[in-house]
Write a protein that holds these residues in place. Structure first.
Motif, PDB file in Angstrom:
ATOM      1  N   GLN A   1      21.121  72.402 -55.869  1.00  0.00           N
ATOM      2  CA  GLN A   1      20.487  73.519 -56.547  1.00  0.00           C
ATOM      3  C   GLN A   1      19.062  73.721 -56.024  1.00  0.00           C
ATOM      4  OE1 GLN A   1      21.034  76.324 -58.015  1.00  0.00           O
ATOM      5  NE2 GLN A   1      21.732  75.619 -60.002  1.00  0.00           N
ATOM      6  N   LEU A   2      18.372  72.604 -55.821  1.00  0.00           N
ATOM      7  CA  LEU A   2      16.993  72.649 -55.325  1.00  0.00           C
ATOM      8  C   LEU A   2      16.939  73.332 -53.957  1.00  0.00           C
ATOM      9  CD1 LEU A   2      14.678  71.404 -56.924  1.00  0.00           C
ATOM     10  CD2 LEU A   2      14.597  69.575 -55.227  1.00  0.00           C
ATOM     11  N   LEU A   3      17.836  72.916 -53.061  1.00  0.00           N
ATOM     12  CA  LEU A   3      17.892  73.530 -51.732  1.00  0.00           C
ATOM     13  C   LEU A   3      18.189  75.021 -51.853  1.00  0.00           C
ATOM     14  CD1 LEU A   3      19.878  70.969 -49.523  1.00  0.00           C
ATOM     15  CD2 LEU A   3      17.467  71.589 -49.372  1.00  0.00           C
ATOM     16  N   GLY A   4      19.140  75.345 -52.734  1.00  0.00           N
ATOM     17  CA  GLY A   4      19.532  76.734 -52.929  1.00  0.00           C
ATOM     18  C   GLY A   4      18.360  77.589 -53.383  1.00  0.00           C
ATOM     19  N   ILE A   5      17.580  77.084 -54.326  1.00  0.00           N
ATOM     20  CA  ILE A   5      16.442  77.845 -54.840  1.00  0.00           C
ATOM     21  C   ILE A   5      15.347  77.946 -53.780  1.00  0.00           C
ATOM     22  CG2 ILE A   5      14.592  77.826 -56.567  1.00  0.00           C
ATOM     23  CD1 ILE A   5      16.573  76.470 -58.477  1.00  0.00           C
ATOM     24  N   LEU A   6      15.054  76.820 -53.128  1.00  0.00           N
ATOM     25  CA  LEU A   6      13.973  76.790 -52.139  1.00  0.00           C
ATOM     26  C   LEU A   6      14.209  77.768 -50.992  1.00  0.00           C
ATOM     27  CD1 LEU A   6      12.919  73.046 -51.781  1.00  0.00           C
ATOM     28  CD2 LEU A   6      11.615  74.970 -52.708  1.00  0.00           C
ATOM     29  N   PHE A   7      15.464  77.906 -50.572  1.00  0.00           N
ATOM     30  CA  PHE A   7      15.751  78.808 -49.456  1.00  0.00           C
ATOM     31  C   PHE A   7      16.236  80.173 -49.925  1.00  0.00           C
ATOM     32  CE2 PHE A   7      15.940  74.652 -47.435  1.00  0.00           C
ATOM     33  CZ  PHE A   7      15.206  74.880 -46.291  1.00  0.00           C
ATOM     34  N   GLY A   8      16.960  80.199 -51.012  1.00  0.00           N
ATOM     35  CA  GLY A   8      17.579  81.439 -51.469  1.00  0.00           C
ATOM     36  C   GLY A   8      16.571  82.476 -51.918  1.00  0.00           C
ATOM     37  N   ILE A   9      15.577  82.073 -52.688  1.00  0.00           N
ATOM     38  CA  ILE A   9      14.600  83.039 -53.204  1.00  0.00           C
ATOM     39  C   ILE A   9      13.781  83.681 -52.083  1.00  0.00           C
ATOM     40  CG2 ILE A   9      12.531  83.253 -54.657  1.00  0.00           C
ATOM     41  CD1 ILE A   9      13.941  81.821 -56.809  1.00  0.00           C
ATOM     42  N   PRO A  10      13.177  82.883 -51.192  1.00  0.00           N
ATOM     43  CA  PRO A  10      12.440  83.531 -50.085  1.00  0.00           C
ATOM     44  C   PRO A  10      13.321  84.437 -49.232  1.00  0.00           C
ATOM     45  CG  PRO A  10      11.972  81.193 -50.134  1.00  0.00           C
ATOM     46  CD  PRO A  10      13.043  81.428 -51.139  1.00  0.00           C
ATOM     47  N   LEU A  11      14.550  84.006 -48.959  1.00  0.00           N
ATOM     48  CA  LEU A  11      15.441  84.830 -48.144  1.00  0.00           C
ATOM     49  C   LEU A  11      15.763  86.143 -48.835  1.00  0.00           C
ATOM     50  CD1 LEU A  11      18.024  82.411 -46.492  1.00  0.00           C
ATOM     51  CD2 LEU A  11      16.335  83.875 -45.372  1.00  0.00           C
TER      52      LEU A  11
END
Lengths: 313, 112, 341
Positions: free
Chosen positions: C110-120
């Motif tokens: 989830q952490l990886l998803g949020i860290l990359f997903g939001i900026p993208l």
């Protein structure tokens, strides 16, 4: 009367196909390169599926029985991809190429059944909910909402437990049908309400047309576009979820050349020992197929009348 | 306010009781055994009761986020906390009615 | 701020939620065709033996008595013993050992998803209809289309088989025997390292975690970036933005900066709702990477008909899901001042 309404009326009279051609939906869709890419992928998969299933009947493709039974002695076991076996062979020396091609047929067949049944159920529930508002509507739709809140794979797992193992892939299909129905019910209700809001339905009702006639003749045809979009988007998901259930051991019975099952065996028995082809190829076809449906579905959603777009998530 | 809630739950419960008891008779005819019929009816009632209970509490729990998200996305699907709670209360009470109705009818028929 | 009363009311709602789930599980298990008495007695048991087990389990009692006993057992946290998967071991003990494994996996994913997903997602929205946007969107669509049970094996092939950089399965190299504090292996091995045990175990735990977390992370990233994009665009489309947008492209970007907070609100909700999907993904990921969390536990339990274990695992899943959404709801109420408490 303005020109616009005149054209609309004329289009109405020409029937559904003509209306589809006149609508910007099709031209929008075809100008979307990604969506066209999706269509090409899907057509290719359908061709493969038809070749694998009907080719077996006329002898140009291996039949299901050959694909299921062990070929030890005939073929080398665990052979890497070669000219004779483009996708290699598995531990029972079965040709993975033939199995994966037949898997396309199974995926299309069971995907179609899943989507068709859940579309039918969803259309029924959605239209009834939209038409008989108040308590009926509320109970149907809020039930669908709660079902939608459940994580789909976990819900499918719970449902799979209810049905006996003997059903094989049909067990997974039944479970997934129940998981998908709410999505269709929601879309159909949303679309149907928008249609019902239009005056001409009021006029028809006022003229004394009976309920089912109004639903079938006027409401349903106007909901076809969002229903098609939702079906396309869910077709990919259905193939994915069916394979996931097979992967976890709740789908096809042992030996069936379904993508999920070949993948599962390939991962469990061949991945750490280096037989990468065993899991690589079934997964590749699966991913491409699903991507095809998602590309087309996304494109269709963008081409949809904005008033209907809201209903499709 | 309180009265209308009572009426909502009460009527669904009453329907459930009748369906539970009546359904038991049908189930006995279909399954041939009071025991199996009683279990089936009770469990089906429990299914509705559990679903209603979960949905009812879930509606309150998720109310803020779901309602505001719909507002944000401008895509109202007709979901409100109130109508969801009401629907779930109906389903739950109905299910509970079926559970009680089938149990009482089983005892009355001497199935224990 | 979130008031204490608001918080307590939400917390109290956990009771009917779990009561409802427990009832549903009871119903589903009784509807399923298997017979627990046969499962326990074994396949070769005689009819008398099965009957004896039935009596022992109380399966001959009226169904409402069974239901009452079942609820009472759950309230007193007596979840029974496993029938088959780990015969005789209390379900609670098994769950306590397995839960952190799944939790850790979901957390990192989830952490990886949020860290990359939001900026993208933001990037895609700001650069709407440019090549960057198209690439991001196709990337996200691919991320959703590629099943975890294929991307996982692919990563194993690449990083473990061909490059030999990362381990293919398990949670830590068998050479290390790290004492269990929290059950979260990366945390435990870090504590172990800091207390003088050397960093080898920590390194091993992290390298084992990378691939499975990445697999879950990519999926969650795809979902979040799609949601973030549409949410950002929605914010821009809103009335008060329209005026600002008229001032030109530069103003649009400024506005998006201000709109960011508003745009994240629905995304947070989606993160909460998608947590369930993430748990489903964890089931598949655990299977691929041979990690023994509650996901593989549930699958095993359903396969062999280990009823107490199925019950316990489903209850834990429901509890987790509700807890996460409770957290989301609280964050949400904190971010959105319009919500009355």
């Amino acid at each position: 009367m303005s020109t616009e309404t005149k054209t609309k009326q004329a289009a109405d009279e020409r029937g559904f196909l003509a209306r589809l051609q006149a609508s910007p939906f099709l031209s929008d869709l075809l100008s979307n390169r990604l969506a066209v890419g999706g269509i090409v992928i899907i057509l290719a998969m359908v061709a493969i599926a038809i070749y694998a299933r009907f080719g077996a009947l006329i002898g140009i493709a291996p039949d299901l029985q050959t694909l299921k039974t062990t070929q030890l002695g005939t073929n080398p076991s665990l052979a890497p991809p070669s000219a004779a076996h483009p996708f290699g062979t598995d531990i029972q020396a079965r040709d993975i190429f033939g199995r994966v091609l037949y898997g396309a047929w199974l995926a299309m067949k069971f995907g179609t059944v899943t989507v068709a049944i859940s579309t039918t159920l969803g259309v029924g529930l959605g239209i009834v909910a939209a038409y008989y508002s108040d308590i009926t509507d509320n109970i149907i739709m809020r039930t669908m909402d709660v079902l939608l809140a459940f994580p789909s794979l976990l819900l499918a797992l719970a449902l799979v437990a209810i049905f006996p193992d003997e059903l094989g892939l049909w067990r997974a299909v039944t479970a997934l049908t129940l998981v998908y129905t709410p999505r269709f019910a929601r879309v159909v209700r949303g679309a149907a309400l928008k249609v019902l809001e239009d005056e001409y339905i009021d006029a028809t009702v006022a003229l004394g047309a009976k309920d089912p006639r109004v639903l079938v003749r006027h409401v349903l045809p106007n909901c076809l576009a969002p229903i098609t979009v939702q079906s396309t988007l869910n077709f990919g998901l259905a193939i994915l979820d069916l394979a996931a259930l097979s992967f976890l051991g709740f789908g096809a019975e042992a030996g069936t050349p379904s993508w999920g099952l070949i993948l599962s065996n390939g991962v469990k028995q061949g991945l750490l020992t280096g037989e990468w082809w065993w899991s690589f190829f079934p997964g590749l076809l699966l991913a491409i197929t699903v991507l095809g449906f998602n590309l087309l579905g996304d494109g269709m959603r963008d081409a949809l009348d904005p008033r209907m777009r809201d209903a499709v998530e | 306010m309180f009265e209308s809630r009572l009426r909502l739950v009460g009527s669904a419960l009453a329907v459930g009781l009748v369906v539970g008891a009546g359904g038991l008779v049908f189930a006995i005819l279909a399954l041939g055994s009071v025991r199996d019929a009683s279990e089936t009816m009770f469990v089906l009632g429990a299914l509705a009761f559990g679903f209603g209970l979960l949905g009812w509490s879930g509606s309150i729990l998720a109310a803020n986020s779901v309602e505001a998200m719909q507002e944000h996305l401008d895509a109202a699907s007709g979901w409100t906390e109130q109508n969801s709670r009401r629907a779930m209360a109906r389903i739950g009470s109905f299910g509970f009615g079926v559970m009680v109705g089938s149990a009482v009818a089983t005892v009355a028929l001497g199935g224990v | 701020m979130v008031s204490k009363r608001f918080f307590l009311k939400r917390l109290l709602l956990l009771v009917p939620v779990l009561f409802g789930v427990a009832t549903l599980v009871f119903a589903i298990l009784h509807l399923s065709p298997g017979d627990p008495a046969k499962v326990i007695a074994g396949q070769r048991a005689t009819a008398e033996q099965v009957a004896a087990v039935r009596t022992e389990l109380g399966l001959n009692d009226p169904i409402w008595v069974q239901y009452g006993r079942y609820l009472f057992d759950i309230v007193t946290l007596n979840l029974g013993d496993s029938y088959i998967v780990r015969k005789g071991v209390p379900v609670l003990t098994i769950l306590r050992a397995r839960l952190p494994v799944t939790l850790e996996l979901a957390l990192y994913g989830q952490l990886l998803g949020i860290l990359f997903g939001i900026p993208l997602g933001v990037l895609s929205a700001v650069k709407q209809d440019t090549i960057t946007d198209h690439l991001t969107r196709v990337g996200a669509l691919t991320g959703i289309s590629v099943p975890i049970y294929w991307s996982g094996p692919l990563l194993i092939l690449l990083f473990a088989q061909f490059l030999g950089l990362l381990p293919a399965s398990g949670r830590i190299a068998s050479a290390y025997d790290v004492p269990v504090y929290t059950g979260l292996i990366t945390l435990d091995s870090l504590v172990y390292a800091l207390s003088g045990g050397g960093f080898g175990a920590f390194q091993s735990a992290i390298s084992h975690m990378l691939l499975p977390a990445a697999v879950i992370g990519v999926y969650s990233m795809a979902l979040i970036s799609r949601m973030m994009r549409s949410s950002m665009l929605e914010v821009v489309r809103q009335d008060y933005m329209r005026t600002a947008r008229a001032k030109g492209q530069g103003a649009k970007i400024t506005i998006m900066k201000h709109g960011f907070r508003n745009a994240t609100i629905p995304v947070i909700t989606v993160i909460g709702i998608q947590f369930g999907t993430l748990l489903g993904g964890a089931v598949l990921t655990e299977t691929v990477f041979g990690i023994g969390g509650i996901g593989t536990l549930l699958v095993n339990a359903i396969e062999v008909g280990d009823y107490p274990l199925v019950q316990g695992t489903v209850l834990v899943f429901a509890f987790l899901f509700t807890l996460v959404n409770l957290g989301v709801d609280l964050t949400y109420s904190y971010l959105d001042p319009r919500i009355e408490q």
